[in-house]
Motif scaffolding. Structure first.
Motif, PDB file in Angstrom:
ATOM      1  N   LEU A   1      31.766  47.848  46.568  1.00  0.00           N
ATOM      2  CA  LEU A   1      31.127  48.224  45.313  1.00  0.00           C
ATOM      3  C   LEU A   1      31.446  47.222  44.211  1.00  0.00           C
ATOM      4  O   LEU A   1      30.567  46.841  43.424  1.00  0.00           O
ATOM      5  CB  LEU A   1      31.568  49.630  44.890  1.00  0.00           C
ATOM      6  CG  LEU A   1      30.967  50.167  43.592  1.00  0.00           C
ATOM      7  CD1 LEU A   1      29.444  50.186  43.657  1.00  0.00           C
ATOM      8  CD2 LEU A   1      31.500  51.564  43.292  1.00  0.00           C
ATOM      9  N   ASP A   2      32.697  46.761  44.147  1.00  0.00           N
ATOM     10  CA  ASP A   2      33.033  45.789  43.108  1.00  0.00           C
ATOM     11  C   ASP A   2      32.356  44.445  43.357  1.00  0.00           C
ATOM     12  O   ASP A   2      31.969  43.751  42.415  1.00  0.00           O
ATOM     13  CB  ASP A   2      34.547  45.622  42.947  1.00  0.00           C
ATOM     14  CG  ASP A   2      35.301  45.566  44.257  1.00  0.00           C
ATOM     15  OD1 ASP A   2      34.682  45.650  45.322  1.00  0.00           O
ATOM     16  OD2 ASP A   2      36.546  45.456  44.207  1.00  0.00           O
ATOM     17  N   ALA A   3      32.163  44.084  44.640  1.00  0.00           N
ATOM     18  CA  ALA A   3      31.457  42.839  44.941  1.00  0.00           C
ATOM     19  C   ALA A   3      29.988  42.929  44.535  1.00  0.00           C
ATOM     20  O   ALA A   3      29.414  41.972  43.999  1.00  0.00           O
ATOM     21  CB  ALA A   3      31.574  42.516  46.427  1.00  0.00           C
ATOM     22  N   LEU A   4      29.368  44.079  44.790  1.00  0.00           N
ATOM     23  CA  LEU A   4      27.972  44.264  44.399  1.00  0.00           C
ATOM     24  C   LEU A   4      27.818  44.262  42.881  1.00  0.00           C
ATOM     25  O   LEU A   4      26.861  43.701  42.338  1.00  0.00           O
ATOM     26  CB  LEU A   4      27.437  45.575  44.978  1.00  0.00           C
ATOM     27  CG  LEU A   4      27.369  45.659  46.509  1.00  0.00           C
ATOM     28  CD1 LEU A   4      26.929  47.055  46.939  1.00  0.00           C
ATOM     29  CD2 LEU A   4      26.432  44.608  47.078  1.00  0.00           C
ATOM     30  N   LEU A   5      28.760  44.898  42.197  1.00  0.00           N
ATOM     31  CA  LEU A   5      28.724  44.896  40.730  1.00  0.00           C
ATOM     32  C   LEU A   5      28.898  43.480  40.188  1.00  0.00           C
ATOM     33  O   LEU A   5      28.223  43.079  39.239  1.00  0.00           O
ATOM     34  CB  LEU A   5      29.816  45.818  40.173  1.00  0.00           C
ATOM     35  CG  LEU A   5      29.555  47.320  40.313  1.00  0.00           C
ATOM     36  CD1 LEU A   5      30.813  48.114  39.995  1.00  0.00           C
ATOM     37  CD2 LEU A   5      28.407  47.762  39.401  1.00  0.00           C
ATOM     38  N   ALA A   6      29.808  42.725  40.800  1.00  0.00           N
ATOM     39  CA  ALA A   6      30.027  41.353  40.352  1.00  0.00           C
ATOM     40  C   ALA A   6      28.760  40.524  40.532  1.00  0.00           C
ATOM     41  O   ALA A   6      28.374  39.740  39.656  1.00  0.00           O
ATOM     42  CB  ALA A   6      31.186  40.725  41.112  1.00  0.00           C
TER      43      ALA A   6
ATOM     44  N   ILE B   1      37.127  43.390  37.078  1.00  0.00           N
ATOM     45  CA  ILE B   1      37.126  44.816  37.384  1.00  0.00           C
ATOM     46  C   ILE B   1      38.509  45.359  37.026  1.00  0.00           C
ATOM     47  O   ILE B   1      39.535  44.775  37.393  1.00  0.00           O
ATOM     48  CB  ILE B   1      36.854  45.085  38.881  1.00  0.00           C
ATOM     49  CG1 ILE B   1      35.570  44.386  39.335  1.00  0.00           C
ATOM     50  CG2 ILE B   1      36.794  46.588  39.152  1.00  0.00           C
ATOM     51  CD1 ILE B   1      34.298  44.934  38.765  1.00  0.00           C
ATOM     52  N   GLY B   2      38.554  46.480  36.314  1.00  0.00           N
ATOM     53  CA  GLY B   2      39.843  47.054  35.927  1.00  0.00           C
ATOM     54  C   GLY B   2      40.618  46.111  35.031  1.00  0.00           C
ATOM     55  O   GLY B   2      40.085  45.569  34.059  1.00  0.00           O
ATOM     56  N   ASP B   3      41.884  45.855  35.375  1.00  0.00           N
ATOM     57  CA  ASP B   3      42.708  44.958  34.558  1.00  0.00           C
ATOM     58  C   ASP B   3      42.405  43.492  34.813  1.00  0.00           C
ATOM     59  O   ASP B   3      42.961  42.613  34.158  1.00  0.00           O
ATOM     60  CB  ASP B   3      44.194  45.240  34.812  1.00  0.00           C
ATOM     61  CG  ASP B   3      44.641  46.558  34.189  1.00  0.00           C
ATOM     62  OD1 ASP B   3      43.833  47.190  33.476  1.00  0.00           O
ATOM     63  OD2 ASP B   3      45.801  46.953  34.403  1.00  0.00           O
ATOM     64  N   GLY B   4      41.560  43.219  35.781  1.00  0.00           N
ATOM     65  CA  GLY B   4      41.059  41.866  35.979  1.00  0.00           C
ATOM     66  C   GLY B   4      42.125  40.815  36.221  1.00  0.00           C
ATOM     67  O   GLY B   4      43.056  41.008  36.996  1.00  0.00           O
ATOM     68  N   THR B   5      41.986  39.691  35.521  1.00  0.00           N
ATOM     69  CA  THR B   5      42.851  38.546  35.774  1.00  0.00           C
ATOM     70  C   THR B   5      44.309  38.790  35.422  1.00  0.00           C
ATOM     71  O   THR B   5      45.191  38.092  35.924  1.00  0.00           O
ATOM     72  CB  THR B   5      42.355  37.315  35.000  1.00  0.00           C
ATOM     73  OG1 THR B   5      42.320  37.621  33.602  1.00  0.00           O
ATOM     74  CG2 THR B   5      40.956  36.922  35.450  1.00  0.00           C
ATOM     75  N   SER B   6      44.586  39.775  34.591  1.00  0.00           N
ATOM     76  CA  SER B   6      45.977  40.019  34.188  1.00  0.00           C
ATOM     77  C   SER B   6      46.843  40.503  35.348  1.00  0.00           C
ATOM     78  O   SER B   6      48.070  40.401  35.297  1.00  0.00           O
ATOM     79  CB  SER B   6      46.032  41.032  33.035  1.00  0.00           C
ATOM     80  OG  SER B   6      45.559  42.299  33.454  1.00  0.00           O
ATOM     81  N   VAL B   7      46.242  41.027  36.427  1.00  0.00           N
ATOM     82  CA  VAL B   7      47.033  41.553  37.540  1.00  0.00           C
ATOM     83  C   VAL B   7      47.761  40.446  38.294  1.00  0.00           C
ATOM     84  O   VAL B   7      48.745  40.707  39.000  1.00  0.00           O
ATOM     85  CB  VAL B   7      46.160  42.356  38.528  1.00  0.00           C
ATOM     86  CG1 VAL B   7      45.430  43.477  37.809  1.00  0.00           C
ATOM     87  CG2 VAL B   7      45.148  41.456  39.246  1.00  0.00           C
ATOM     88  N   SER B   8      47.299  39.209  38.162  1.00  0.00           N
ATOM     89  CA  SER B   8      47.909  38.111  38.912  1.00  0.00           C
ATOM     90  C   SER B   8      49.320  37.792  38.436  1.00  0.00           C
ATOM     91  O   SER B   8      50.068  37.101  39.141  1.00  0.00           O
ATOM     92  CB  SER B   8      47.036  36.856  38.823  1.00  0.00           C
ATOM     93  OG  SER B   8      46.892  36.432  37.477  1.00  0.00           O
ATOM     94  N   ALA B   9      49.716  38.291  37.284  1.00  0.00           N
ATOM     95  CA  ALA B   9      51.048  38.016  36.750  1.00  0.00           C
ATOM     96  C   ALA B   9      51.982  39.218  36.866  1.00  0.00           C
ATOM     97  O   ALA B   9      53.051  39.234  36.260  1.00  0.00           O
ATOM     98  CB  ALA B   9      50.926  37.586  35.286  1.00  0.00           C
TER      99      ALA B   9
ATOM    100  N   GLY C   1      38.850  51.922  38.930  1.00  0.00           N
ATOM    101  CA  GLY C   1      38.021  52.919  39.601  1.00  0.00           C
ATOM    102  C   GLY C   1      37.532  52.536  40.982  1.00  0.00           C
ATOM    103  O   GLY C   1      36.740  53.270  41.582  1.00  0.00           O
ATOM    104  N   ILE C   2      38.008  51.409  41.523  1.00  0.00           N
ATOM    105  CA  ILE C   2      37.549  50.946  42.843  1.00  0.00           C
ATOM    106  C   ILE C   2      38.739  50.452  43.655  1.00  0.00           C
ATOM    107  O   ILE C   2      39.505  49.597  43.188  1.00  0.00           O
ATOM    108  CB  ILE C   2      36.504  49.821  42.708  1.00  0.00           C
ATOM    109  CG1 ILE C   2      35.297  50.295  41.884  1.00  0.00           C
ATOM    110  CG2 ILE C   2      36.046  49.340  44.077  1.00  0.00           C
ATOM    111  CD1 ILE C   2      34.300  49.198  41.557  1.00  0.00           C
TER     112      ILE C   2
END
Length: 366
Positions: A227-232, A246-254, A280-281
């Motif tokens: 679902l997130d790939a289709l939304l993207a 999606i969600g917290d996005g790029t901030s999760v990498s840290a 949500g996904i």
């Protein structure tokens, strides 16, 4: 030209150019019986149309939609719905000076390389005006989702360095502020920032955000049709969008995993999440939480300051673009984000109806 159709069960095909006589969309897969009239669609188009304030293009289009097929006595018949939006305010001569030049930041060069020629009047199919068809189709998807208890709402999160304050979040302000921000104080600061850019013959970018509430868990597919790939894919198909989160996005990498994981708990007999970092996904499938996504939009490439480019004969030239252009794309693109999100989600929900045996038995077994 391929690439003008999106979706599988709820499928849309947009058509038309910025400076042609009209543009529109064909919607296939709308369930029969849906109550639908032109005003259901017009309220969405009014949010997208140009000429509403100083921070949008002065091109003045009524953008009145006409339903040509697929609706009888106020209800969808189940056959394709064809929607027409006439162009009434084209000034094609504004583009005659750049007929042989490639505008920086636009698709002029890439279209020419692919097709061997191009419609230089406003960009043809690459024009942001193409999104009117998407919005018309998305209005139908939004109405269907609303009847299922699902709300899709998009807004401006930031313009340049000016961001909204979550403590002042006001959904009503989205429809009333010039920037589509849910924060009236931030709207004032963002407008001042844009007006300064206009004085310097420049443009600005920003970030749109979309919240979807009421989505049940279990929508979407693993692997290639997440679902997130289709939304993207849907969101990146909007012109000028350069990144999606999606969600917290790029901030999760840290983060540590212990910081990023959303804990599950039971409340009133239902599984809930304590936080919603995932947006949500999970695993490409909705988890029952609010879906949250963001789209980062580049500055409008049509600026009035002189720019360097080349012409189709291979000469270096300087150009100064004429015409009527948005100094920022974000406020008018918010409703496009909302509609593309709705179209994608509805299509995934329709596909979900046939993924379990008990669902088929419940519907068909007598």
């Amino acid at each position: 030209m391929a690439g003008s159709t999106f979706g599988n069960l709820f499928r849309i095909t947009t058509w038309g150019e910025s400076h042609g006589p009209a543009l529109g969309v064909v919607v296939d897969g709308c369930p029969a019986g849906l109550s639908l009239d032109e005003e259901d669609i017009q309220m969405y188009l009014d949010r997208r149309k140009p000429g509403r304030s100083r921070i949008t293009t002065s091109r003045s289009e009524a953008d009145r939609v006409e339903i040509l097929s697929g609706v009888f006595e106020g209800r969808a018949t189940g056959s394709p719905i064809s929607l027409l939006i006439k162009n009434t305010s084209q000034i094609s001569r504004d583009y005659s000076d750049i007929a042989s030049c490639y505008r920086p930041g636009h698709a002029d060069y890439t279209f020419d390389q692919k097709y061997g020629f191009r419609d230089y009047r406003g960009g043809g199919r690459s024009s942001g005006r193409e999104t009117a068809g998407r919005v018309a189709a998305g209005a139908i998807a939004c109405k269907i989702l609303r009847q299922l208890g699902i709300e899709v709402r998009a807004y401006t999160r930031s313009i340049g360095p000016v961001a909204i304050d979550p403590q002042r979040f006001d959904f009503q302000a989205i429809l009333e502020t010039r920037t589509a921000m849910p924060d009236r104080e931030a709207d004032d600061r963002a407008v001042a920032y844009m007006e300064d850019a206009i004085k310097r013959l420049d443009s600005v970018g920003g970030v749109m955000e979309c919240q979807v509430t009421g989505v049940p868990a279990g929508i979407g597919d693993p692997v290639f049709c997440k679902l997130d790939a289709l939304l993207a894919q849907a969101v990146l198909s909007i012109g000028a969008v350069k990144a999606v989160e999606i969600g917290d996005g790029t901030s999760v990498s840290a983060r540590y995993g212990s910081e990023n994981n959303d804990a599950f708990r039971m409340r009133d007999g239902h599984v809930v999440k304590v936080t919603n970092h995932a947006g949500g996904i999970l695993g490409g499938i909705s988890d029952g939480g609010d879906i949250l996504l963001r789209a980062h939009v580049k500055p409008t490439p049509s600026i009035y300051a002189p720019q360097q480019t080349v012409d189709s004969s291979g000469h270096d030239v300087d150009i100064q673009i004429k015409g009527r252009h948005d100094p920022v794309i974000v406020p008018r693109a918010v409703v496009v984000l909302e509609c593309m999100t709705a179209i994608t989600l509805l299509d995934a929900m329709m596909a979900n109806l046939c993924c379990r045996m008990d669902s088929l038995e419940r519907f068909y077994k007598k």
